[in-house]
Design an enzyme around this catalytic site. Structure first.
Site, mmCIF file in Angstrom:
data_model
loop_
_atom_site.group_PDB
_atom_site.id
_atom_site.type_symbol
_atom_site.label_atom_id
_atom_site.label_comp_id
_atom_site.label_asym_id
_atom_site.label_seq_id
_atom_site.Cartn_x
_atom_site.Cartn_y
_atom_site.Cartn_z
ATOM 1 C CE1 TYR A 1 -3.102 -2.991 0.380
ATOM 2 C CE2 TYR A 1 -3.247 -2.567 2.738
ATOM 3 C CZ TYR A 1 -3.600 -3.317 1.640
ATOM 4 O OH TYR A 1 -4.454 -4.388 1.785
ATOM 5 C CB SER B 1 -14.009 -4.971 0.075
ATOM 6 O OG SER B 1 -12.843 -4.358 -0.418
#
Length: 335
Positions: A61, A208
């Site tokens: 990330y 998610s």
């Protein structure tokens, strides 16, 4: 808002107790519009104040910048945090994607680099981010086991692994948790993976859990702007007719949420939390870089779903009703 005091235990063979709701930190550094380090750090601090102590990051990330951000945010509160990070999606400093890497020498190198960026002496939960199909899982988990033996890692996890891979990995060293996409919009792991987790005593960490934000009801019908990866063809559910169809499903969720006196996102998160029980610890990690969205997510823990509510949601969002694959390229998903 009062702090939460509910926890979830992930796994039974190698149990790790975490906050009932975690925080995905990825979007603070990449993929969801402009990176916001200051906003991200403020969100992490607010999360810890609220009792959201299970923090999730990964070396890829940024790349690498998100681990540094998380490390900075928890520098004086390390003992209050259950810190999870991942290796395996190899990238260079300039962002170039190298590929999936599960080689044992890389596992050790990646862990040492993550420890340095995070500024900690151990990682609570260390995941293989994606399964390297060119390296036997036994070799990768064997190297991860060595990290546990060295005291650099406390617990091991996998991400997006198949039932067969999970079994083989667990035979080498107890796996505490599997992190995979799971929400009202993504339920394929219910077929083989979830039963395997229950059988082996492995927890589930859904990423998610809000369907990349669509289940909050805040996704515009015209899609996203530059800098938001959801605008790319890599996410088919957010494109054209697929998006229009999926927003109609969200409208049905919104109607139920209004009856419950909560937001659509809170209802969707409450559904994910409700999938856990004594036999399966479930700790979703909704991501945000904004304090107000964090606080909204925490409110999901106050939403109690009855059997009638769960049935209504099943009817509102039939498992196979979502339009479009979750990724445009599913080749890195172990199946």
């Amino acid at each position: 808002m009062t702090s939460i005091n509910t926890t979830t235990t992930l796994g039974t063979t190698a149990p790790l107790t975490v906050s009932a709701l975690g925080l995905g930190c990825m979007g603070m550094s990449e993929f969801y519009g402009t990176p916001d380090e200051a906003g991200g750090i403020a969100t992490i601090h607010r999360a810890l104040d609220l009792g959201v102590t299970f923090l999730d990051t990964a070396d890829m990330y940024g790349p690498f910048t998100n681990e540094r951000l998380v490390g900075k945010a928890i520098a004086d509160r390390r003992d209050a945090v259950q810190l999870a990070t991942k290796f395996g999606n190899e990238r260079r400093e300039d962002g170039t994607r190298v590929g999936v890497n599960g080689r044992p020498d890389y596992v050790h190198k990646a862990c040492d680099a993550s420890l340095e960026r995070l500024g900690v002496d151990h990682i609570d939960l260390y995941y293989q981010h994606r399964v390297d199909k060119t390296v036997p899982i036994e070799e990768t988990v064997g190297a991860m086991k060595e990290l546990v033996e060295a005291g650099k890692v406390r617990y091991l996890g996998l991400s997006e692994a198949s039932a067969e891979t999970i079994r083989r990995a667990h035979a080498v060293h107890p796996i505490t948790a599997l992190q995979s996409e799971y929400s009202l919009f993504t339920r394929d792991i219910e077929d083989a993976v979830v039963p395997t987790l229950r059988e082996l005593g492995i927890g589930l960490v859904p990423y998610s859990p809000l369907g990349r934000g669509i289940l909050t009801g805040a996704v515009p019908a015209e899609g996203f702007g530059e800098g938001d990866s959801r605008s790319l063809s890599y996410f088919p559910r957010f494109q054209g007719d697929n998006l229009a169809a999926n927003l109609r499903l969200v409208d049905a969720v919104r109607a139920i949420a209004e009856e419950k006196g909560c937001t659509p996102g809170q209802l969707a998160l409450a559904w994910v939390v409700a999938q856990g029980d004594d036999g399966l610890g479930v700790a979703p990690i909704p991501g945000t870089k904004r304090v107000r969205y964090l606080e909204e997510n925490v409110g999901a823990l106050d939403v109690t779903l009855t059997s009638a509510d769960l049935a209504a949601l099943e009817q509102a969002v039939p498992r196979d009703a979502v339009a479009g694959d979750r990724y445009g390229d599913m080749s890195t998903i172990d199946a």
